[in-house]
Write a protein that holds these residues in place. Sequence first.
Motif, PDB file in Angstrom:
ATOM      1  N   ARG A 886       0.821  -1.203   0.000  1.00 49.54           N
ATOM      2  CA  ARG A 886       0.000   0.000   0.000  1.00 49.54           C
ATOM      3  C   ARG A 886       0.859   1.258   0.000  1.00 49.54           C
ATOM      4  N   LEU A 887       2.044   1.193   0.596  1.00 49.30           N
ATOM      5  CA  LEU A 887       2.933   2.360   0.708  1.00 49.30           C
ATOM      6  C   LEU A 887       3.949   2.421  -0.427  1.00 49.30           C
ATOM      7  N   GLY A 888       3.904   1.457  -1.337  1.00 47.50           N
ATOM      8  CA  GLY A 888       4.832   1.453  -2.463  1.00 47.50           C
ATOM      9  C   GLY A 888       6.254   1.116  -2.058  1.00 47.50           C
ATOM     10  N   LEU A 889       6.419   0.190  -1.117  1.00 47.87           N
ATOM     11  CA  LEU A 889       7.752  -0.171  -0.614  1.00 47.87           C
ATOM     12  C   LEU A 889       8.004  -1.677  -0.753  1.00 47.87           C
ATOM     13  N   GLU A 890       7.519  -2.276  -1.844  1.00 49.38           N
ATOM     14  CA  GLU A 890       7.654  -3.727  -2.001  1.00 49.38           C
ATOM     15  C   GLU A 890       9.104  -4.177  -2.141  1.00 49.38           C
ATOM     16  N   LYS A 891      10.017  -3.277  -2.567  1.00 44.30           N
ATOM     17  CA  LYS A 891      11.396  -3.690  -2.874  1.00 44.30           C
ATOM     18  C   LYS A 891      12.358  -3.507  -1.701  1.00 44.30           C
ATOM     19  N   ILE A 892      11.869  -3.039  -0.575  1.00 40.36           N
ATOM     20  CA  ILE A 892      12.767  -2.902   0.567  1.00 40.36           C
ATOM     21  C   ILE A 892      13.052  -4.265   1.172  1.00 40.36           C
ATOM     22  N   ARG A 893      14.067  -4.358   2.047  1.00 43.17           N
ATOM     23  CA  ARG A 893      14.425  -5.609   2.706  1.00 43.17           C
ATOM     24  C   ARG A 893      13.654  -5.742   4.024  1.00 43.17           C
ATOM     25  N   VAL A 894      13.125  -6.911   4.267  1.00 46.64           N
ATOM     26  CA  VAL A 894      12.448  -7.229   5.532  1.00 46.64           C
ATOM     27  C   VAL A 894      13.231  -8.333   6.219  1.00 46.64           C
ATOM     28  N   ILE A 895      13.667  -8.069   7.434  1.00 46.70           N
ATOM     29  CA  ILE A 895      14.378  -9.064   8.244  1.00 46.70           C
ATOM     30  C   ILE A 895      13.497  -9.428   9.432  1.00 46.70           C
ATOM     31  N   VAL A 896      13.255 -10.700   9.602  1.00 42.90           N
ATOM     32  CA  VAL A 896      12.379 -11.193  10.670  1.00 42.90           C
ATOM     33  C   VAL A 896      13.226 -11.750  11.809  1.00 42.90           C
ATOM     34  N   LYS A 897      13.143 -11.098  12.952  1.00 42.81           N
ATOM     35  CA  LYS A 897      13.738 -11.644  14.181  1.00 42.81           C
ATOM     36  C   LYS A 897      12.678 -12.538  14.814  1.00 42.81           C
ATOM     37  N   THR A 898      12.938 -13.811  14.919  1.00 42.81           N
ATOM     38  CA  THR A 898      11.907 -14.739  15.376  1.00 42.81           C
ATOM     39  C   THR A 898      11.700 -14.638  16.883  1.00 42.81           C
ATOM     40  N   LEU A 899      11.001 -15.595  17.441  1.00 42.85           N
ATOM     41  CA  LEU A 899      10.674 -15.597  18.860  1.00 42.85           C
ATOM     42  C   LEU A 899      11.922 -15.866  19.699  1.00 42.85           C
ATOM     43  N   GLY A 900      11.766 -15.835  21.025  1.00 42.82           N
ATOM     44  CA  GLY A 900      12.915 -16.038  21.892  1.00 42.82           C
ATOM     45  C   GLY A 900      12.517 -16.659  23.215  1.00 42.82           C
ATOM     46  N   ALA A 901      13.517 -17.007  24.005  1.00 40.13           N
ATOM     47  CA  ALA A 901      13.274 -17.596  25.313  1.00 40.13           C
ATOM     48  C   ALA A 901      12.689 -16.552  26.258  1.00 40.13           C
ATOM     49  N   GLY A 902      11.810 -16.994  27.165  1.00 38.57           N
ATOM     50  CA  GLY A 902      11.228 -16.101  28.158  1.00 38.57           C
ATOM     51  C   GLY A 902       9.947 -16.654  28.735  1.00 38.57           C
ATOM     52  N   PHE A 903       9.461 -16.011  29.782  1.00 41.37           N
ATOM     53  CA  PHE A 903       8.209 -16.375  30.434  1.00 41.37           C
ATOM     54  C   PHE A 903       8.202 -17.835  30.919  1.00 41.37           C
ATOM     55  N   HIS A 904       9.368 -18.305  31.360  1.00 43.91           N
ATOM     56  CA  HIS A 904       9.464 -19.687  31.830  1.00 43.91           C
ATOM     57  C   HIS A 904       9.489 -19.792  33.345  1.00 43.91           C
ATOM     58  N   GLN A 905       9.445 -18.650  34.056  1.00 40.29           N
ATOM     59  CA  GLN A 905       9.455 -18.670  35.513  1.00 40.29           C
ATOM     60  C   GLN A 905       8.057 -18.357  36.057  1.00 40.29           C
ATOM     61  N   PRO A 906       7.574 -19.112  37.051  1.00 40.15           N
ATOM     62  CA  PRO A 906       6.230 -18.873  37.614  1.00 40.15           C
ATOM     63  C   PRO A 906       6.221 -17.651  38.528  1.00 40.15           C
ATOM     64  N   VAL A 907       6.160 -16.479  37.932  1.00 43.93           N
ATOM     65  CA  VAL A 907       6.260 -15.214  38.659  1.00 43.93           C
ATOM     66  C   VAL A 907       4.904 -14.527  38.669  1.00 43.93           C
ATOM     67  N   ASP A 908       4.554 -13.892  39.794  1.00 37.00           N
ATOM     68  CA  ASP A 908       3.286 -13.181  39.905  1.00 37.00           C
ATOM     69  C   ASP A 908       3.207 -12.058  38.884  1.00 37.00           C
ATOM     70  N   GLY A 909       2.003 -11.845  38.351  1.00 34.36           N
ATOM     71  CA  GLY A 909       1.767 -10.707  37.479  1.00 34.36           C
ATOM     72  C   GLY A 909       1.939 -10.976  36.003  1.00 34.36           C
ATOM     73  N   ILE A 910       2.509 -12.127  35.643  1.00 37.07           N
ATOM     74  CA  ILE A 910       2.643 -12.478  34.227  1.00 37.07           C
ATOM     75  C   ILE A 910       2.255 -13.936  34.047  1.00 37.07           C
TER      76      ILE A 910
END
Length: 967
Positions: A886-910
Motif C-alpha cells: 500500500r505504501l509502495g515499498l515492495e522492494k525494501i528488505r524485511v528481516i524477521v527476528k523470530t521468537l525467543g526464550a522467556g516467560f518460563h518462571q512462575p512469577v506473579d503478574g505475568i
Amino acid sequence: MMRRIMSCRRAWDLIVVILIVVLVSLLLSYRMGTAVTSSHSSNLGEIKNLKHREVVQDRLGKRHENLAQEESVSPLTKKLIEVEQRLLKSLGQLQRLAVAHGRRSNGVSANKRSLIERDLPSYERALKKQEFLLDVRFNISKTRQKTTDDYKRDSAWMLSLYLNGSSDSYPSSGTLKPGQKVNRIAGIESMLASRSGFCRTMRDLRSITAAETSLSPLCFSLPRENVEFLQYLTNNESNDVRWLFRRANCRIELFNEVDRTTINKLSSTVDVLVEQYVSNPLLVFGKPVSLCAYVLVTSTKPLRAFLHKDSVLHFRYDFTKAFMKIPNRVWSFKQFQQYIAHNFGKPVFNKVLQDLESIIVKALLVSDSLLPTELSGKENFFQLFSFDIIFTSTFRPVILGVDGQPMFETVPGSSAEHQNLSVLDDMLSLLFLEESVATATEKLLRKAGDTVGINDIECHTHQEMCFTDIDLVYILNTKRQSAHKGGFRMIYPNVDGLNYSSLLEQLYSQQMAAWTGPSSVDRHRVITKLMTIAAEFEENSDVSPENLKTDITYAVSIDANDIHCSYDPATMPYMSSLNIYPRISISPTFDRLVTEYYASVDYDLVLLEVWATAESCLCDARVDDKLGPSRPTNYSLGIEDNKISFHIVDTAHSEPWIINTYTLHIYRKTIYEDSPPFVPSHAHEVCSLVQDCEMNIWPSKPCGLQKTALLDWGQSLRQAASLPLCGNDHSPGHWLVPCRSCDQQKSCNWQVARWQQYTCRHEIMTRLELKRCMMGKKILFVGDSTSRGIMHYLIEQVNGTLLDWDKTHSIKVYNHLNGGATAISFAYYPQFWLPTSKRPSFDHAFEQLFKESVPLRNSHDTVVVVGGVQWLAPSHLSLLRSSLKRLGLEKIRVIVKTLGAGFHQPVDGIKSLSLSDQRKLYRRNMEVISFAENHGMVVVDTFNITIPRYKDFQEGKCACHFHKVSG
C-alpha cells in the motif's frame, strides 16, 4: 585474523550479520539491557468437536456393555452400569451448548440489567475455556414464532443460565432431560437469597430449635414485618440488644432502644431491614472483617454442597461508615488462615473452618427442607451462592446474608480474570464431567456390607435402607463430583454428617417440609456412613478440616512463634522479618533498623520466594509496589544485579501510604564467572549445546553438553572459517564451548563460547567497514523491548557510543547517526499495557513509524526489522506485506527476528509458560520462519540461539531480556 568479505553492495546482508552477532555478543558479554516486559496470551482453545464427544460416549458405552456382559459381573455392578449408562447416554446426546437468558429491556430494573453486564463476560471466558458454545438470548419476544433451529437448540442444550433473575419462569423439572443443567434452584431466592426471605427462614429455624439461634442475627423486613418485630420487642423487653436499621441507600443507624414510633418513622418511606447488632465482632488490625464464601449446591433433596477455597475476606469500616468495604483492603482465605494460625494457633483455625462449614450446611439443610417436593432426586438444578459471614471475637461465624448471583471478588496482586475463572471453571468442570464411576461406587457399596439394599436386586427389612434408582444416581454423581472438585471442597454429604442428625430430626418432626415418607433422616444417616467408609480407603478424602491444609497453606511454612505485630504507632515504619526461600546468606544480618541488604547467589539459582512482615498490626509489607503482594511471592533472578523492594505501607487509607522501604540487592553470578581461564594448549574437549535439560524443547534431540568429534578449539575455529557464507535461508546451529570435560559444566570456558550454524557462517566486520556500509541506509525496527535492545547495540556499533537512548514505549527516531549518513527508527509493539480495545494494530504501528521515518527509498537502502520475544505470528508478517504494498515499498528488505526464550518462571503478574507451552511456541516459530522464507524475507532465528542459554536472562519478570545498558 579476520578477512574482509563484506561489500556495501550487499548492505542488507550486513544487517542479518549484525543481528546474529548482536544476540550472540549479548549472551556472551551481557553489555546492554532494559527491564521492560512484553506478554503473549494464547487462545483458550477451540470449541469441542461434537464428533469427539460421540467417540468418547461410544467408548464409555462399549466399556459398560462389555462389563455388563461378563458372566462374573455381579447384579449390583450391572445395576450401577445400567443407571450410569442411561445418564451418560443422555449427556452424550446433548450439545455442549450454554443458553444465557435475561432481559435488558427498560422494563427490567437497572440493578438486574447490571448483573448481566457484570457477569456475562466472566461466564463467556469460563465457557470458552470449557469448550462450550454460548447462545445469548436477551430481550427475545415470547410471541416470536420459533424456527426449526430454535427447536433443535431448545432440545439439545446442556446448560441454561439465568443471569438476572428475569421474570421468565425457570423450566420445570419435568421438561428437562437427564444431564441438562439450570443455574437456578426454584424458590431459593424467596427463602435464602433475598434479605427478607433469609430473615424469615432463620426465624422459622429459631422457632423449631433453640440450639441453632446463633446461625445469624435476628432480623426483620420493615414495614412488611412491623407487627412481628413489635411482638418480639414486647416479649423480650428485658433483653439488652442494640439494633441496626439498614436502608436501601446503604445508610445505617444504630439504636439502643426501639419503640413503635421509631419503627414507623424509619420505615414510613422506604423498606428497612432491621437486625440485631453483633456487639463483639472479630477485629483484624483494628478493623471488622467479613468473609465472602462461594458455595455451590449441585443437588437438593438430598442436598449436595461444596465450598470453594477462593473465598475473600473484606476489611470494613465500623457502623459510623455503614460498614462499607475499605478500598484495597482485601485478603484471600489463605491470608486469613495464616493470620489466625500465626496469632492464635492452627487448632483455632481448624475450629474456625469446621464451624464455618457447619453454619453453611445448616442454613442449606433448612432451605433444602423447604423446597418443593418435585425437586426430590432431581439433579438438573444447581446454584452458586456467596455467603456473607462475619466472626465474633471468639471466632464464632455468623451469617449476615446470602447472594444467589454472587459478584466475583478480586484480591490485590491476583489476576481478576484468574479469580473469576477459578470458581466458574471449577464449577463447570465439576458439573459436566463425563466419566464412569460405576466400578468405584460398586466397591463402596460392597464395603458397606449388609447395611443397604438395592431395589430390584436384594432388599431386606433388617437393612437400614433400600436404594432406588434415584438414590443410585445421587450416589454416582456424588462419587463423580467429589473426585473432581478442583478448588471446591465437599461440605455435604461428608463424614461429619452425623453432627446434623439432630437438626434434621427436628426439622422433619415439625413437618417444616412435605417430604414423601419418613426416610429423609435415614437417607442422611446412611449416606453419611457411606462417606465415612469412602474416607477410610480413599487417599484424598474429606475427613476433617486438617485435610484442607495442603490447599490453604503457603508452600513455605512459617513458625508461628516468630510472627508478632504491635499496635504501638512507633512500630509502623519497621519490618519485623525478611523471609527468603531457598535460604540464602544476606549481609548484614536482618535488623529492623537497617534497610539495605546484600546477597550473592550462584548462576543456577534463577527463582526465589520472598516475603516480609510488618512490625505494626496497622501496616503491610508489600513487594515492589505499594499495591504489591504481601504474601510469599516468586521473584526471578536475572544475571548480575537484582533489586527487590519491600514497602511498609499504612493500609488505613483508601490509597496505601508508603512510610518506609527496605531493599534487598542480589547479585546472581554469570555462567563464566567461575569458569577457569582458557589456555588453548591445555587438554580440553569441544562441546555442543543445543538445549538445556531443564528446558527440553526437542525430545528427539540430546540435551546438555555433548562431546563433538572436533579435536580441539583451534580445529573448531578452522572448520567454521572454511564454511560458506550464509544466504537468506534459515540455518540452524548450536553453541560450541571448550571444556575440560563435557560432563562438567563448571569446567567449561564460557567466556569464549560461540554460536555456530551447522552449514554456513556469518562474518564479523570491523567498525570502519560497518560505518562505511551503513552510509545512506535507513533501518526501521518494529518490536518490543528485545528488538529495542538490539537496536541500541547497533547504534552503539555505528556511532561508537550510545549517548542518546531511552526505554521508549512509543516511536523514537535517530536521524543523525554515523555523521548524519544513517537513520534508525523504532516503534514499540505490542502496547500490552493498554486495554485490548485500545491497542494499536500491528499495521497501524508500522504505518505510524513510516510517517515518522520518511522519506524512504523503495530499495535495499531501506530495511525493516520486525520481531519480538513471543508475540510474532505469520498474520503480522501478512499485515506488513499488505502495508508495504500500500505504501509502495515492495522492494525494501524485511528481516524477521523470530521468537525467543522467556516467560518460563512462575512469577506473579505475568503468565508463565509450561514446557508444553514452550514446545507449542517452537512450532509457531517454525510457522513464522516458513512464512517469511516463502515471501522473500530474511530470517534471524533467535529462538534457537536463546533457548539453550535461557538462564542467561537479565533482571525482569519475563526472564526474556539478554541485554543491559550499562554506564
